[in-house]
Design a protein around this motif. Structure first.
Motif, PDB file in Angstrom:
ATOM      1  N   GLN A  94      -6.425   5.536   4.761  1.00  0.00           N
ATOM      2  CA  GLN A  94      -6.555   6.319   5.993  1.00  0.00           C
ATOM      3  C   GLN A  94      -7.688   7.329   5.888  1.00  0.00           C
ATOM      4  N   SER A  95      -7.785   8.004   4.755  1.00  0.00           N
ATOM      5  CA  SER A  95      -8.842   9.001   4.600  1.00  0.00           C
ATOM      6  C   SER A  95     -10.217   8.351   4.510  1.00  0.00           C
ATOM      7  N   GLY A 104      -3.011   0.567  12.844  1.00  0.00           N
ATOM      8  CA  GLY A 104      -2.237   1.286  13.851  1.00  0.00           C
ATOM      9  C   GLY A 104      -0.978   1.923  13.294  1.00  0.00           C
ATOM     10  N   THR A 105      -0.214   2.496  14.185  1.00  0.00           N
ATOM     11  CA  THR A 105       1.051   3.116  13.813  1.00  0.00           C
ATOM     12  C   THR A 105       2.116   2.070  13.516  1.00  0.00           C
ATOM     13  N   TYR A 106       2.078   0.977  14.263  1.00  0.00           N
ATOM     14  CA  TYR A 106       3.027  -0.114  14.078  1.00  0.00           C
ATOM     15  C   TYR A 106       2.260  -1.407  13.866  1.00  0.00           C
ATOM     16  N   TRP A 144       0.827  -1.208   0.000  1.00  0.00           N
ATOM     17  CA  TRP A 144       0.000   0.000   0.000  1.00  0.00           C
ATOM     18  C   TRP A 144       0.861   1.258   0.000  1.00  0.00           C
ATOM     19  N   LYS A 145       1.956   1.244   0.758  1.00  0.00           N
ATOM     20  CA  LYS A 145       2.854   2.409   0.773  1.00  0.00           C
ATOM     21  C   LYS A 145       3.601   2.545  -0.558  1.00  0.00           C
ATOM     22  N   LYS A 146       4.009   1.419  -1.124  1.00  0.00           N
ATOM     23  CA  LYS A 146       4.753   1.437  -2.380  1.00  0.00           C
ATOM     24  C   LYS A 146       3.941   2.072  -3.508  1.00  0.00           C
ATOM     25  N   ILE A 147       2.656   1.774  -3.542  1.00  0.00           N
ATOM     26  CA  ILE A 147       1.832   2.354  -4.605  1.00  0.00           C
ATOM     27  C   ILE A 147       1.008   3.544  -4.107  1.00  0.00           C
TER      28      ILE A 147
END
Length: 153
Positions: free
Chosen positions: A123-124, A143-145, A113-116
């Motif tokens: 989150q939104s 969560g954060t972690y 998810w972060k890569k793309i």
């Protein structure tokens, strides 16, 4: 759909057990004006598994047979992140009024998810109208972690 309805449901596990259907029905029936017109299964957490297509179909069948909804299966499984139709995935997520994601590896899902760059879209989505039901590995992505599940074996 009533624009004021916003539900985040987090399940530990058992998201497709026969007994859980009652819980989903309770969520769906919690507001009289709630209509589910665009349900989506985001299967990223288990897409690395060889049987991911079978699992996706089982989850689809569960929602269709037990809850009478036919979710779209939103898949990021491609040869590389460059070949993913990011606009299509973003549109599916944004337009969903019921977004489900579940078992697998939370770190695999978050990394992809972060890569793309759809992590921010997810989150939104929490603050937009609709229902989000994240369970198992997907619940750990909120969560954060998170815990590296498959990576520790």
């Amino acid at each position: 759909m009533n624009t004021e309805i916003n539900i985040l449901t987090i399940f530990g596990s058992g998201e497709t057990s026969p007994y859980m259907a009652k819980t989903y029905r309770s969520i769906f029936n919690s507001h009289p004006n709630l209509k589910i017109n665009n349900p989506v299964i985001l299967n990223t957490p288990f897409e690395f598994q060889e049987n991911s297509n079978i699992l996706s179909q089982k989850i689809f069948d569960y929602f269709e047979k037990r809850l009478n909804i036919k979710p779209k299966i939103s898949s990021l499984r491609q040869n590389s992140p460059k070949s993913i139709d990011k606009k299509k995935i973003i549109a599916e997520i944004k337009n969903s009024d019921f977004l489900f994601s579940g078992p697998g590896s939370p770190t695999y899902a978050l990394n992809l998810w972060k890569k793309i760059k759809i992590d921010k879209i997810l989150q939104s989505k929490i603050y937009e109208p609709g229902i989000i039901a994240f369970s198992s590995a997907a619940a750990l992505t909120l969560g954060t972690y998170t815990l590296p599940v498959y990576e520790i074996y």
